[in-house]
Write a protein that holds these residues in place. Structure first.
Motif, PDB file in Angstrom:
ATOM      1  N   GLN A   1       0.853  -1.186   0.000  1.00  0.00           N
ATOM      2  CA  GLN A   1       0.000   0.000   0.000  1.00  0.00           C
ATOM      3  C   GLN A   1       0.897   1.247   0.000  1.00  0.00           C
ATOM      4  O   GLN A   1       1.147   1.848   1.040  1.00  0.00           O
ATOM      5  CB  GLN A   1      -0.936   0.003   1.213  1.00  0.00           C
ATOM      6  CG  GLN A   1      -1.970  -1.111   1.179  1.00  0.00           C
ATOM      7  CD  GLN A   1      -2.959  -1.014   2.329  1.00  0.00           C
ATOM      8  OE1 GLN A   1      -3.155   0.052   2.913  1.00  0.00           O
ATOM      9  NE2 GLN A   1      -3.573  -2.135   2.665  1.00  0.00           N
ATOM     10  N   PRO A   2       1.401   1.634  -1.151  1.00  0.00           N
ATOM     11  CA  PRO A   2       2.297   2.795  -1.207  1.00  0.00           C
ATOM     12  C   PRO A   2       1.547   4.088  -0.931  1.00  0.00           C
ATOM     13  O   PRO A   2       0.324   4.174  -1.111  1.00  0.00           O
ATOM     14  CB  PRO A   2       2.801   2.759  -2.657  1.00  0.00           C
ATOM     15  CG  PRO A   2       1.674   2.122  -3.418  1.00  0.00           C
ATOM     16  CD  PRO A   2       1.115   1.082  -2.492  1.00  0.00           C
TER      17      PRO A   2
ATOM     18  N   ASN B   1      12.133  -3.429 -15.906  1.00  0.00           N
ATOM     19  CA  ASN B   1      12.979  -3.895 -14.813  1.00  0.00           C
ATOM     20  C   ASN B   1      12.162  -4.574 -13.722  1.00  0.00           C
ATOM     21  O   ASN B   1      12.566  -5.593 -13.161  1.00  0.00           O
ATOM     22  CB  ASN B   1      13.777  -2.731 -14.219  1.00  0.00           C
ATOM     23  CG  ASN B   1      14.993  -2.383 -15.055  1.00  0.00           C
ATOM     24  OD1 ASN B   1      15.289  -3.042 -16.045  1.00  0.00           O
ATOM     25  ND2 ASN B   1      15.695  -1.343 -14.665  1.00  0.00           N
ATOM     26  N   ALA B   2      10.991  -4.008 -13.445  1.00  0.00           N
ATOM     27  CA  ALA B   2      10.134  -4.600 -12.413  1.00  0.00           C
ATOM     28  C   ALA B   2       9.556  -5.925 -12.890  1.00  0.00           C
ATOM     29  O   ALA B   2       9.527  -6.914 -12.149  1.00  0.00           O
ATOM     30  CB  ALA B   2       9.009  -3.628 -12.063  1.00  0.00           C
ATOM     31  N   ALA B   3       9.100  -5.981 -14.148  1.00  0.00           N
ATOM     32  CA  ALA B   3       8.474  -7.193 -14.668  1.00  0.00           C
ATOM     33  C   ALA B   3       9.466  -8.344 -14.770  1.00  0.00           C
ATOM     34  O   ALA B   3       9.111  -9.503 -14.541  1.00  0.00           O
ATOM     35  CB  ALA B   3       7.848  -6.913 -16.032  1.00  0.00           C
ATOM     36  N   ARG B   4      10.721  -8.039 -15.105  1.00  0.00           N
ATOM     37  CA  ARG B   4      11.729  -9.090 -15.283  1.00  0.00           C
ATOM     38  C   ARG B   4      12.562  -9.324 -14.032  1.00  0.00           C
ATOM     39  O   ARG B   4      13.508 -10.112 -14.049  1.00  0.00           O
ATOM     40  CB  ARG B   4      12.652  -8.724 -16.454  1.00  0.00           C
ATOM     41  CG  ARG B   4      11.918  -8.701 -17.786  1.00  0.00           C
ATOM     42  CD  ARG B   4      12.836  -8.324 -18.927  1.00  0.00           C
ATOM     43  NE  ARG B   4      12.096  -8.257 -20.181  1.00  0.00           N
ATOM     44  CZ  ARG B   4      12.585  -7.756 -21.305  1.00  0.00           C
ATOM     45  NH1 ARG B   4      13.821  -7.285 -21.342  1.00  0.00           N
ATOM     46  NH2 ARG B   4      11.852  -7.714 -22.409  1.00  0.00           N
TER      47      ARG B   4
ATOM     48  N   GLN C   1      18.184  -2.847  -5.868  1.00  0.00           N
ATOM     49  CA  GLN C   1      17.917  -1.407  -5.871  1.00  0.00           C
ATOM     50  C   GLN C   1      16.563  -1.127  -6.525  1.00  0.00           C
ATOM     51  O   GLN C   1      16.404  -0.201  -7.305  1.00  0.00           O
ATOM     52  CB  GLN C   1      19.026  -0.659  -6.600  1.00  0.00           C
ATOM     53  CG  GLN C   1      19.360  -1.196  -7.980  1.00  0.00           C
ATOM     54  CD  GLN C   1      20.310  -0.287  -8.723  1.00  0.00           C
ATOM     55  OE1 GLN C   1      20.124   0.928  -8.762  1.00  0.00           O
ATOM     56  NE2 GLN C   1      21.346  -0.857  -9.302  1.00  0.00           N
ATOM     57  N   ARG C   2      15.571  -1.957  -6.210  1.00  0.00           N
ATOM     58  CA  ARG C   2      14.228  -1.743  -6.744  1.00  0.00           C
ATOM     59  C   ARG C   2      13.730  -0.364  -6.331  1.00  0.00           C
ATOM     60  O   ARG C   2      13.826   0.008  -5.153  1.00  0.00           O
ATOM     61  CB  ARG C   2      13.279  -2.822  -6.223  1.00  0.00           C
ATOM     62  CG  ARG C   2      11.849  -2.690  -6.766  1.00  0.00           C
ATOM     63  CD  ARG C   2      10.926  -3.676  -6.079  1.00  0.00           C
ATOM     64  NE  ARG C   2      11.229  -5.041  -6.446  1.00  0.00           N
ATOM     65  CZ  ARG C   2      10.723  -5.653  -7.511  1.00  0.00           C
ATOM     66  NH1 ARG C   2       9.900  -4.998  -8.313  1.00  0.00           N
ATOM     67  NH2 ARG C   2      11.032  -6.900  -7.764  1.00  0.00           N
ATOM     68  N   PRO C   3      13.210   0.422  -7.257  1.00  0.00           N
ATOM     69  CA  PRO C   3      12.752   1.768  -6.898  1.00  0.00           C
ATOM     70  C   PRO C   3      11.682   1.747  -5.818  1.00  0.00           C
ATOM     71  O   PRO C   3      10.687   1.042  -5.943  1.00  0.00           O
ATOM     72  CB  PRO C   3      12.180   2.300  -8.218  1.00  0.00           C
ATOM     73  CG  PRO C   3      12.864   1.508  -9.281  1.00  0.00           C
ATOM     74  CD  PRO C   3      13.081   0.155  -8.687  1.00  0.00           C
TER      75      PRO C   3
ATOM     76  N   ALA D   1       6.475  -0.433  -4.286  1.00  0.00           N
ATOM     77  CA  ALA D   1       7.055   0.871  -3.943  1.00  0.00           C
ATOM     78  C   ALA D   1       6.519   1.369  -2.606  1.00  0.00           C
ATOM     79  O   ALA D   1       5.463   0.942  -2.132  1.00  0.00           O
ATOM     80  CB  ALA D   1       6.741   1.877  -5.047  1.00  0.00           C
ATOM     81  N   HIS D   2       7.260   2.289  -1.985  1.00  0.00           N
ATOM     82  CA  HIS D   2       6.810   2.901  -0.738  1.00  0.00           C
ATOM     83  C   HIS D   2       6.062   4.208  -0.998  1.00  0.00           C
ATOM     84  O   HIS D   2       5.170   4.557  -0.231  1.00  0.00           O
ATOM     85  CB  HIS D   2       8.014   3.173   0.173  1.00  0.00           C
ATOM     86  CG  HIS D   2       8.591   1.926   0.768  1.00  0.00           C
ATOM     87  ND1 HIS D   2       9.054   1.858   2.070  1.00  0.00           N
ATOM     88  CD2 HIS D   2       8.776   0.687   0.257  1.00  0.00           C
ATOM     89  CE1 HIS D   2       9.505   0.632   2.323  1.00  0.00           C
ATOM     90  NE2 HIS D   2       9.358  -0.085   1.225  1.00  0.00           N
TER      91      HIS D   2
END
Length: 916
Positions: free
Chosen positions: A220-221, A394-397, A403-405, A651-652
């Protein structure tokens, strides 16, 4: 040495042709100009464009743009006579007949730089000049004698480029809460003490704090949807909290854009955060996909004989640029956008990693790789400027999980839906399948180049691990079921080979059978039909193709497991470089296995039950009647669902912002197209209207007497409107064919009046270069399609009129029909059209002193769509004659007559060059 003044110079435009031989310039006929250019090398500026004006596309000569690329690699230049004169400090030509003399003077100026002691780009020049001389570069007889041989060996390119260093993983960002007072103080620092007070910008910056608060629950960003009208200053508005959070939390904020133009703008704005360029380069990093960057191994291959003819010359000039480039970005970076087009793009794409064949640490240039350097720099940066596609891919793969955003700003947020639609879609086509075959098998038959298959890239594994070697060989055998060279010719001839080609042949037959019933088969452009009620031949072909793909998937999965085992076993030969290469191979195998799995799910749909979450259809892609691909396509009905799962929920904090986020509608439109509707907590909202005085600075004119489909009347309307505005016009079209027809009818007429006209899909230049030329000349006009409707930022008098050929209705595709049905029918269409109109109108007024007219050449413009324009903007339905009078009056009022226009012409070019 050859005297530049003795060289003939040729200039051709829609307004005429001029040849200068010696000290006299004369207007000449087209045939005479072509004959003279063929007899002896002549000075030209942009040979492909000059050749197009002459009707002789193979024209060659001494192109000053090539000389500029050698003398000043990585330096910006507007590729026009005016731009060249300003860059060299020469007197600008006052008429086109003066341009040949300028070309001679510019040649002398550039050549004199080579002999001077203060040539900033001297290093590597002598070595490059010798290589170009061997390649018979036309400029070599003038360039090589003027460069003195260095006393010591030059540090050139591969020895000049710096190496990146390994760094330990960065600790997780601290959990902090920004204080509004501190954010506003940072904003004041960025805007400067003398800046005009902007209450909307301060309110925006304060609201943006929401996206940087610690999140309360998993998945829940803290999400904020912020519509900030043009002129609010949203860039600095979100950079203030973003930079402050990065400093205090010791974390990275990713700022994602949709267009390369905004990436460049953000990169320039970073100097406000860090005035020292060296610090800015370390703290702010621009990231793009791998295919945007120069591959040093591909370049080395090209320099060592992999390229021939003109392509080899291009490789040498790219090598000159690479030695001085900021980051090696070939698409939208500091490589001049016009350089590849001078070579008809011959070889430029082969210099990037477009095939996913990177060998990582196995590459001798790995430690100097632009791509690797950018990826590592982003891990330590405060701000990473990326694009929507890269963030989603990048997120899908699962890339860069370390260093995920966690804090993301999506600028140009109205494009999130389209970016997600492209990222999470699947296409099983001939082009996609043959690329997979080449990735696995490498070169076959007479194929040339550096392409290498799995066996070559993983040869040490094959020799070390018998099971791994067996898996590589099994994958190569299974890949023979995929389409091979000349697959399309075989299908058209009715002789497909292998199960996947059989499938594509069945797809082609179904498309032609069903498209013919709609009357579209003879239109010459792409054909499509929904994947419904497939016949027996298509179902059987799909089953056979699925079996072949499954047989390919198995050895690839087995190979991936063996690679993972090798990394775990850590044999003696597995040093750090080999480990990095194998880990890269594992990642590449992973996303290709995902691709094949998606293809299998798509094929299971043929003859099986429909999945309501997806839209599936069949296509035959054509250009002017020529087929170039065949495929089966699958898109999410709502692509913001995977967007929410893969990007937003991990994400946050997320800020989605745009000047037209609601698209002229309400907040439900923004929530449904941003992914916020799929979050349990939803999103906060912020809205700030533009501070511009639209009622007095702009007007909307709906022309009611242009008959739809009347190209002659449409062309006449464009010509008269551009003449009334004195240039400075952006013309927007929904069809390339109509754009070309209008351009062909009016370009000569406007040129004779001193009003240059440029066009996408006509002039042999990339879109970014066309926009640079348009921005630099207030009397120029530019015709284009959707890319210009959404991606042009031209403040000032260079843009004072926007003309749309009609209402930008959506094309009646299978995908659009499905989404229209699910989205409320006509109301869904209206939301899309209002968003497009709002974006197009937003090109017109970019700062407070701008003014202009927005013209729609359509009597069928529905009143319900007029809410797309800012409140209070005057809107009138008029005849073309009345529109001409209004545009002329508005232009005179806006620019203060011809003297003001000439003054603007004097000042704007220098200003824009300084800004860049």
């Amino acid at each position: 040495m050859i005297d530049p003044a003795a060289l003939p110079a040729l200039h051709a435009s829609h307004g005429g042709i001029w040849l200068r031989d010696g000290s006299s310039t004369q207007a000449v006929a087209k045939g005479n100009a072509i004959g003279r250019a063929a007899e002896t090398p002549v000075l030209l500026l942009n040979a492909p464009l000059t050749g197009q004006r002459l009707g002789y596309p193979d024209l060659n000569g001494l192109d000053l743009l090539e000389l500029w690329a050698f003398v000043h690699p990585a330096r910006f230049l507007v590729p026009t006579a005016k731009g060249l004169a300003e860059a060299l400090g020469l007197e600008r030509p006052t008429a086109e007949a003066d341009i040949p003399a300028l070309l001679q003077s510019a040649t002398a100026a550039l050549l004199s730089i080579l002999e001077g002691s203060d040539w900033a780009e001297r290093e590597g020049g002598w070595t490059s000049a010798q290589s170009l001389h061997r390649l018979r570069w036309p400029w070599s007889p003038l360039v090589a004698p003027r460069i003195r041989r260095p006393a010591e060996a030059e540090r050139w390119l591969f020895t000049r480029l710096p190496e990146w260093d390994e760094a330990p993983p960065r600790p997780a960002a601290r959990s902090i809460a920004l204080q509004e007072e501190a954010v506003l103080s940072r904003l004041s620092d960025l805007t400067g003490a003398q800046a005009e007070a902007r209450p909307g910008q301060r309110a925006y910056a304060a609201a943006a704090v929401e996206a940087f608060l610690p999140r309360a629950h998993r998945d829940q960003p803290n999400m904020l949807l912020a519509e900030a009208g043009t002129g609010i200053g949203k860039t600095l508005g979100y950079l203030a909290p973003a930079s402050l959070w990065a400093t205090q939390a010791q974390g990275t904020v990713w700022i994602s854009t949709y267009t390369k133009a905004l990436q460049r703008q953000l990169d320039r704005e970073s100097l406000r955060l860090f005035p020292d360029p060296a610090t800015a380069a370390r703290r702010v990093v621009v990231r793009k996909g791998r295919e945007n960057y120069l591959c040093l191994l591909n370049l080395e291959d090209a320099l060592q004989g992999g390229f021939a003819g003109r392509a080899a010359i291009l490789a040498q000039l790219v090598a000159r640029w690479a030695a001085y480039s900021k980051d090696g970005d070939m698409v939208g970076g500091d490589l001049p956008g016009w350089l590849p087009t001078l070579f008809r793009r011959n070889g430029s794409t082969a210099l990037t990693d477009r095939r996913g064949e990177c060998i990582y640490a196995g590459c001798p240039h790995y430690r100097k790789c632009f791509i690797e350097r950018s990826a590592r720099a982003s891990a330590e940066a405060d701000i990473v400027i990326a694009n929507h596609a890269l963030v989603m891919i990048n997120a899908a793969r699962g890339r860069e999980t370390g260093q995920r955003p966690q804090r993301i700003v999506f600028d140009e947020g109205h494009h999130l839906f389209d970016a997600a639609d492209a990222t999470f879609s699947v296409a099983l086509s001939g082009h996609e399948a043959i690329e997979l075959r080449r990735w696995i098998m490498g070169p076959e038959g007479s194929s040339r180049g550096r392409r290498r298959g799995l066996a070559a890239r993983l040869s040490d594994l094959a020799s070390y691990d018998e099971e791994g070697g067996d898996a590589i060989r099994a994958a190569a055998d299974a890949a023979r079921a995929l389409p091979a060279d000349e697959w399309l010719k075989r299908i058209v001839a009715g002789e497909p080979f292998g199960p996947v080609e059989q499938l594509l042949a069945a797809v082609r037959g179904t498309v032609y059978a069903r498209a013919a019933d709609t009357g579209e088969a003879d239109a010459g452009y792409g054909l499509e039909t929904e994947l419904a009620e497939p016949d027996g031949a298509l179902v059987e072909a799909a089953q056979d193709a699925a079996l072949a793909l499954d047989a390919l998937l198995r050895p690839l999965a087995r190979l991936a497991k063996r690679l993972e085992a090798v990394v775990e076993d850590a044999p003696d030969w597995l040093d750090g470089a080999a480990r990095a290469r194998i880990e890269g191979a594992i990642a590449s195998l992973g996303w290709r296995r995902d691709l094949i799995t998606a293809w299998l799910a798509l094929l299971a749909r043929i003859g099986g039950p429909a999945d309501p979450d997806y839209v599936d259809w069949l296509t035959v892609d054509r250009v002017e009647g020529r087929e170039y691909d065949i495929g089966v396509h699958r898109h999410w009905l709502d692509p913001t669902r995977p967007l929410a799962e893969t990007v937003l929920k991990p994400a946050h904090g997320v800020l989605v912002t745009s000047a037209t986020l609601k698209g002229g509608g309400d907040w439900s439109n923004a929530e449904s197209r941003s992914g916020a509707a799929h979050l349990a907590r939803g999103a906060q909202r912020f809205e700030a209207a533009s501070p511009f005085d639209y009622p007095s600075r702009a007007e909307v004119l709906i022309v009611t007497d242009i008959k739809r489909g009347d190209i002659a009347a449409l062309s006449g309307a464009y010509a008269r409107l551009i003449e009334a505005a004195g240039g400075g016009t952006l013309g927007l079209f929904t069809a390339i064919r109509r754009l070309r027809a209008v351009h062909a009818r009016i370009a000569d007429r406007l040129a004779r009046g001193g009003l240059p006209l440029y066009a996408q899909h006509v002039d042999p230049m990339d879109t970014g270069t066309l926009i640079d030329i348009f921005r630099d000349d207030p009397r120029a006009s530019l015709l284009g399609t959707d890319a210009l409707r959404d991606g042009v930022d031209v403040p000032g008098q260079s843009l004072r009129l926007v003309v749309m050929e009609g209402v930008p209705w959506s094309k009646p595709t299978v995908l659009h029909a499905a989404r229209r049905l699910a989205g409320g029918g006509a109301a869904y269409d209206d939301r899309l059209i209002r968003a497009r109109l709002a974006q197009a109108f937003g090109r017109l007024i970019r700062r407070a002193e701008d003014s202009g007219s927005f013209v729609i050449l359509s009597a069928a413009m529905p009143s319900r769509l007029l809410s797309a324009f800012p409140p209070g903007t005057p809107i009138r339905r008029v005849t073309l004659d009345e529109a001409i009078i209004a545009v002329s009056a508005h232009s005179r009022a806006g620019i203060g007559g011809g003297a003001a226009l000439r003054h603007q012409d004097d000042e704007s070019g220098t200003h824009d060059l300084e800004q860049r």
